[in-house]
Design a protein around this motif. Structure first.
Motif, short mmCIF file in Angstrom:
data_model
loop_
_atom_site.label_atom_id
_atom_site.label_comp_id
_atom_site.label_asym_id
_atom_site.label_seq_id
_atom_site.Cartn_x
_atom_site.Cartn_y
_atom_site.Cartn_z
N LEU A 1 100.59 90.02 60.25
CA LEU A 1 99.87 90.22 61.54
C LEU A 1 100.62 90.20 62.66
N GLN A 2 100.47 91.16 63.66
CA GLN A 2 101.60 91.01 64.88
C GLN A 2 100.69 91.36 66.11
N ARG A 3 100.34 90.46 66.96
CA ARG A 3 99.74 90.71 68.40
C ARG A 3 100.78 91.63 69.26
N ILE A 4 99.97 92.48 69.91
CA ILE A 4 100.64 93.56 70.57
C ILE A 4 100.23 92.96 72.11
N PHE A 5 101.50 92.67 72.54
CA PHE A 5 101.40 92.29 73.98
C PHE A 5 101.52 93.17 75.23
N SER A 6 102.44 94.00 74.76
CA SER A 6 102.99 95.19 75.86
C SER A 6 102.11 96.37 75.80
N PHE A 7 101.62 96.79 76.86
CA PHE A 7 100.73 97.92 77.12
C PHE A 7 101.38 99.34 76.44
N GLU A 8 102.88 99.19 76.69
CA GLU A 8 103.81 100.47 76.04
C GLU A 8 103.38 100.52 74.75
N GLN A 9 103.57 99.60 74.06
CA GLN A 9 103.04 99.42 72.35
C GLN A 9 101.64 99.81 72.36
N LEU A 10 100.62 99.28 73.05
CA LEU A 10 99.44 99.81 72.80
C LEU A 10 99.15 101.23 73.13
N LYS A 11 100.08 101.80 74.09
CA LYS A 11 99.89 103.17 74.45
C LYS A 11 100.44 103.96 73.23
N GLU A 12 101.35 103.62 72.50
CA GLU A 12 102.21 104.23 71.37
C GLU A 12 101.09 104.23 70.20
N LEU A 13 100.46 103.21 69.95
CA LEU A 13 99.34 103.21 68.80
C LEU A 13 98.27 104.34 69.11
N TYR A 14 97.90 104.03 70.59
CA TYR A 14 96.77 105.05 70.98
C TYR A 14 96.92 106.34 70.71
N GLU A 15 98.33 106.70 71.31
CA GLU A 15 98.70 108.23 71.16
C GLU A 15 99.02 108.80 69.86
N LYS A 16 99.65 107.87 68.98
CA LYS A 16 100.17 108.18 67.84
C LYS A 16 98.88 108.09 66.64
N GLU A 17 98.19 107.04 66.72
CA GLU A 17 97.33 106.81 65.83
C GLU A 17 95.80 107.13 66.24
N ALA A 18 95.44 106.20 67.24
CA ALA A 18 93.63 106.34 67.70
C ALA A 18 93.35 107.76 67.94
N VAL A 19 93.95 108.68 68.48
CA VAL A 19 93.59 109.89 68.85
C VAL A 19 93.46 110.72 67.49
N ARG A 20 93.90 110.40 66.28
CA ARG A 20 93.65 110.74 65.02
C ARG A 20 92.51 110.17 64.56
N ASP A 21 92.43 108.89 64.75
CA ASP A 21 91.41 108.20 63.74
C ASP A 21 89.95 108.24 64.22
N PHE A 22 89.85 108.58 65.82
CA PHE A 22 88.53 108.56 66.45
C PHE A 22 88.17 109.61 67.25
N PRO A 23 87.13 110.00 67.41
CA PRO A 23 86.73 111.40 67.99
C PRO A 23 87.04 111.05 69.47
N LYS A 24 87.16 112.25 70.20
CA LYS A 24 87.62 112.15 71.61
C LYS A 24 86.52 111.13 72.47
N GLU A 25 85.29 111.61 72.12
CA GLU A 25 84.19 111.00 73.04
C GLU A 25 84.09 109.55 72.87
N GLU A 26 84.60 109.10 71.61
CA GLU A 26 84.64 107.50 71.61
C GLU A 26 85.56 106.67 72.24
N LEU A 27 86.92 107.48 72.57
CA LEU A 27 88.01 106.95 73.09
C LEU A 27 88.05 106.45 74.52
N LYS A 28 88.18 105.25 74.70
CA LYS A 28 88.10 104.94 76.30
C LYS A 28 89.64 105.32 76.90
N PRO A 29 89.58 105.63 77.89
CA PRO A 29 90.87 106.05 78.81
C PRO A 29 91.90 104.95 78.50
N LEU A 30 93.25 105.35 78.42
CA LEU A 30 94.23 104.31 78.55
C LEU A 30 94.35 103.42 79.62
#
Length: 197
Positions: A3-32
């Motif tokens: 398990l690794q905690r993500i402290f940097s927004f840049e890391q979170l942004k990378e997860l969001y853009e690479k993974e979350a946009v594929r895994d969740f419908p657009k209407e369910e995703l919060k803005p970055l």
């Protein structure tokens, strides 16, 4: 599993853009920008789960400084690792991470508002997964950003009453939903019954 905690927004942004946009419908995703704001206020926790050096899942939580619960905002297992029992292992890690809290609140899409039978089956399987792993139905239904949800509760140190869960939800949602919108969409909204297919 690591398990690794993500402290940097840049890391979170990378997860969001690479993974979350594929895994969740657009209407369910919060803005970055909302996630960034919550991270800067120390209200947002993001975690990556790794098998050796490979990311296999991720989870984002909303946590208030004096809150008794955490809100599981997003949780997904990456496609190559699905149906291998990893999700259940990670749920036990959620409990370990938040052992100082009463429990975790989980939003699941309400199956009664599915567009197709396939979508309804998927949503029901998701709820079954959480229930098999200890989550309880709360009979709290709400609509956020025009998406109908049912709320589940995963107890850690204490089982809460429905009214306590509603109070926790109010506090958590108030941290990132504009006040004028929140007043229109309280979590004490009546249960939804209509099916769309």
């Amino acid at each position: 599993m690591r398990l690794q905690r993500i402290f940097s927004f840049e890391q979170l942004k990378e997860l969001y853009e690479k993974e979350a946009v594929r895994d969740f419908p657009k209407e369910e995703l919060k803005p970055l920008s909302t996630m960034k704001c919550l991270m800067e206020k120390d209200l947002y926790r993001a975690f990556g789960f790794y098998e050796q050096e490979n990311l296999c899942a991720y989870a984002f939580f909303v946590c208030l400084p004096k809150g008794q619960t955490a809100l599981l905002d997003y949780f997904a297992v990456l496609p190559p690792y699905r149906s291998l029992g990893i999700g259940s292992k990670i749920l036990s890690l959620f409990i370990e991470i938040h052992k100082d809290l009463f429990g975790i609140l989980i939003e699941v899409e309400n199956p009664k508002f599915s567009s197709t039978k396939e979508e309804k089956n998927l949503r029901e399987r998701r709820i079954d997964f959480y229930e098999r792993n200890g989550a309880l139905k709360t009979e709290i239904y709400l609509s956020l950003f025009q998406v109908p949800f049912e709320i589940l509760y995963l107890p850690i140190s204490q089982t809460l009453t429905k009214s306590s869960i509603q109070k926790e939800l109010t506090n958590l949602y108030s941290a990132f939903i504009p006040e004028q919108y929140w007043k229109k969409r309280g979590c004490e909204k009546s249960p939804m019954k209509k099916e769309r297919f």
